[in-house]
Design an enzyme around this catalytic site. Structure first.
Site, PDB file in Angstrom:
ATOM      1  N   LYS A  86       1.637   3.326 -64.080  1.00 53.02           N
ATOM      2  CA  LYS A  86       1.503   2.048 -65.084  1.00 53.02           C
ATOM      3  C   LYS A  86       2.348   0.970 -64.515  1.00 53.02           C
ATOM      4  CE  LYS A  86       5.002   3.277 -68.508  1.00 53.02           C
ATOM      5  NZ  LYS A  86       5.570   2.001 -68.533  1.00 53.02           N
ATOM      6  N   ASP A  87       3.545   1.033 -63.649  1.00 49.82           N
ATOM      7  CA  ASP A  87       4.018  -0.038 -63.152  1.00 49.82           C
ATOM      8  C   ASP A  87       3.493  -0.556 -61.761  1.00 49.82           C
ATOM      9  OD1 ASP A  87       5.631   0.041 -65.441  1.00 49.82           O
ATOM     10  OD2 ASP A  87       7.182   1.236 -64.520  1.00 49.82           O
ATOM     11  N   ARG A 134      -0.048  -5.046 -74.088  1.00 51.26           N
ATOM     12  CA  ARG A 134      -1.155  -4.072 -74.286  1.00 51.26           C
ATOM     13  C   ARG A 134      -0.800  -3.576 -75.717  1.00 51.26           C
ATOM     14  NH1 ARG A 134      -0.985   1.162 -74.566  1.00 51.26           N
ATOM     15  NH2 ARG A 134       1.189   0.968 -73.171  1.00 51.26           N
ATOM     16  N   ARG A 135       0.190  -3.157 -75.838  1.00 54.80           N
ATOM     17  CA  ARG A 135       0.880  -2.446 -77.150  1.00 54.80           C
ATOM     18  C   ARG A 135       0.913  -3.394 -78.325  1.00 54.80           C
ATOM     19  NH1 ARG A 135       5.497   0.735 -73.688  1.00 54.80           N
ATOM     20  NH2 ARG A 135       4.286   2.429 -73.241  1.00 54.80           N
ATOM     21  N   ARG A 152      13.166  -4.951 -73.667  1.00 52.78           N
ATOM     22  CA  ARG A 152      13.381  -4.518 -72.103  1.00 52.78           C
ATOM     23  C   ARG A 152      14.254  -3.688 -71.847  1.00 52.78           C
ATOM     24  NH1 ARG A 152      12.184  -7.943 -67.890  1.00 52.78           N
ATOM     25  NH2 ARG A 152      12.626  -6.197 -66.747  1.00 52.78           N
ATOM     26  N   ARG A 158      16.784   1.108 -74.515  1.00 51.47           N
ATOM     27  CA  ARG A 158      15.709   0.638 -75.730  1.00 51.47           C
ATOM     28  C   ARG A 158      16.125   1.587 -76.872  1.00 51.47           C
ATOM     29  NH1 ARG A 158       9.808  -0.759 -72.763  1.00 51.47           N
ATOM     30  NH2 ARG A 158      10.704  -1.445 -70.655  1.00 51.47           N
ATOM     31  N   CYS A 245       0.044  -7.129 -65.940  1.00 51.56           N
ATOM     32  CA  CYS A 245       1.005  -7.444 -66.948  1.00 51.56           C
ATOM     33  C   CYS A 245       0.925  -8.678 -67.687  1.00 51.56           C
ATOM     34  CB  CYS A 245       2.523  -7.319 -66.470  1.00 51.56           C
ATOM     35  SG  CYS A 245       3.203  -8.810 -65.677  1.00 51.56           S
TER      36      CYS A 245
END
Length: 311
Positions: A86-87, A134-135, A152, A158, A245
């Site tokens: 996903k990155d 997206r979230r 971040r 986090r 992104c």
């Protein structure tokens, strides 16, 4: 038959706990498949790891997590690099390819909170942390009374920010939490009906230089075909929309028997406009063809205008 496995293999990896887990996982797959191969890790800190006070879309995108690792391969300091798919941008630098896709872990987004058991339980005005457009878009589409705050840092950072009271809840990839042993922190796996995952979420990949054909062939033994085919459909959808992104785009492919299905989402950043579509593969249709067809259908419904902030 000639043994193609190398005697030594240097794996470039970021230094975060999750990146190291992923690299050790790939290392274990390689050494199990080819016991004669000795693998070592080259730990590196990327620009994306160093700049934590600004959103990714403001500083150059997800490629910032890969550049230093790719330079190490070009300079001969490393043979392969391991990434969370996903990155990985849909367009790789010239001369590089993704050559291994590992079996996908749980692809859902995870709701994590110390005081609330679900998105629905959050009070009006609650602060939710995420670094993902997206979230953000999908959560606001579901609950526009929530406050989305930038988040971040690596998984541990986090979680610490949540525990310090900076957020009422945070949204993370379930796969990362599971891999690091934090599954108990998950209050809720967010249904796809609320939040579709990022393209490639839950899949770990191996990148290497195209010229290393012998190495590529030797690594094929650890490739997970189903995860690769699903990821190809998702990434083709993203590429056709020229997403990154900067764009609230989601896609998740899965097999129902022999039939590949693709669920997709495009939204405005504020969640005010959101398109969703489910597409099934036609007979003999390749995954990338399915992804591109889904993108064309989305564009016909106004996806381009939404992504260009005109819709």
């Amino acid at each position: 038959m000639e043994n193609l496995a190398p005697k030594q293999l240097v794996i470039a990896t970021r230094e975060s706990a999750l990146a190291l887990w992923q690299s050790q996982y790939v290392l274990s797959l390689i050494e199990k498949s080819a016991p004669e191969t000795k693998c070592t890790l080259l730990k590196m800190k990327t620009k994306g790891d160093k700049i934590l006070d600004r959103a990714l879309n403001e500083i150059g995108g997800k490629a910032l997590f890969m550049k230093e690792l790719e330079i190490a391969m070009e300079e001969g300091k490393a043979d392969i690099a391991v990434h969370s798919l996903k990155d990985v941008p849909y367009e790789l630098p010239k001369g590089f390819s993704l050559v291994v896709y590992t079996k996908r872990e749980n692809p859902h987004d995870a709701f994590v909170s110390n005081h609330y058991h679900s998105l629905d339980a959050l009070p009006k005005g609650a602060v939710v942390g995420t670094s993902s457009l997206r979230r953000k878009a999908q959560i606001l589409a579901y609950r526009d009374d929530l406050i989305i705050k930038e988040l971040r840092g690596n998984v541990n950072t986090r979680l610490n920010k949540l525990d310090n009271g900076e957020y009422d809840a945070i949204i993370l990839a379930a796969a990362g939490l599971i891999r690091l042993g934090f599954e108990q922190r998950i209050q809720m796996l967010i249904p796809f009906s609320i939040s579709l995952p990022a393209v490639g979420q839950g899949v770990v990949v191996v990148e290497c230089l195209n010229k290393d054909q012998t190495l590529i062939e030797s690594l094929s033994a650890i490739n997970h075909t189903e995860s690769m085919l699903c990821a190809n459909a998702e990434r083709a959808f993203n590429e056709a929309l020229e997403g990154g992104c900067h764009a609230p785009i989601a896609a998740h492919a899965s097999f129902k028997g022999d039939l590949l299905q693709l669920s997709t989402m495009v939204a405005s950043e504020d969640g005010q406009r959101l398109l969703k579509m489910n597409v099934k593969a036609l007979k003999d249709e390749k995954p990338d063809e399915l992804g591109r067809r889904a993108a064309k259908k989305m564009i016909a419904r106004g996806a381009r205008e939404i992504l260009d902030n005109k819709g």
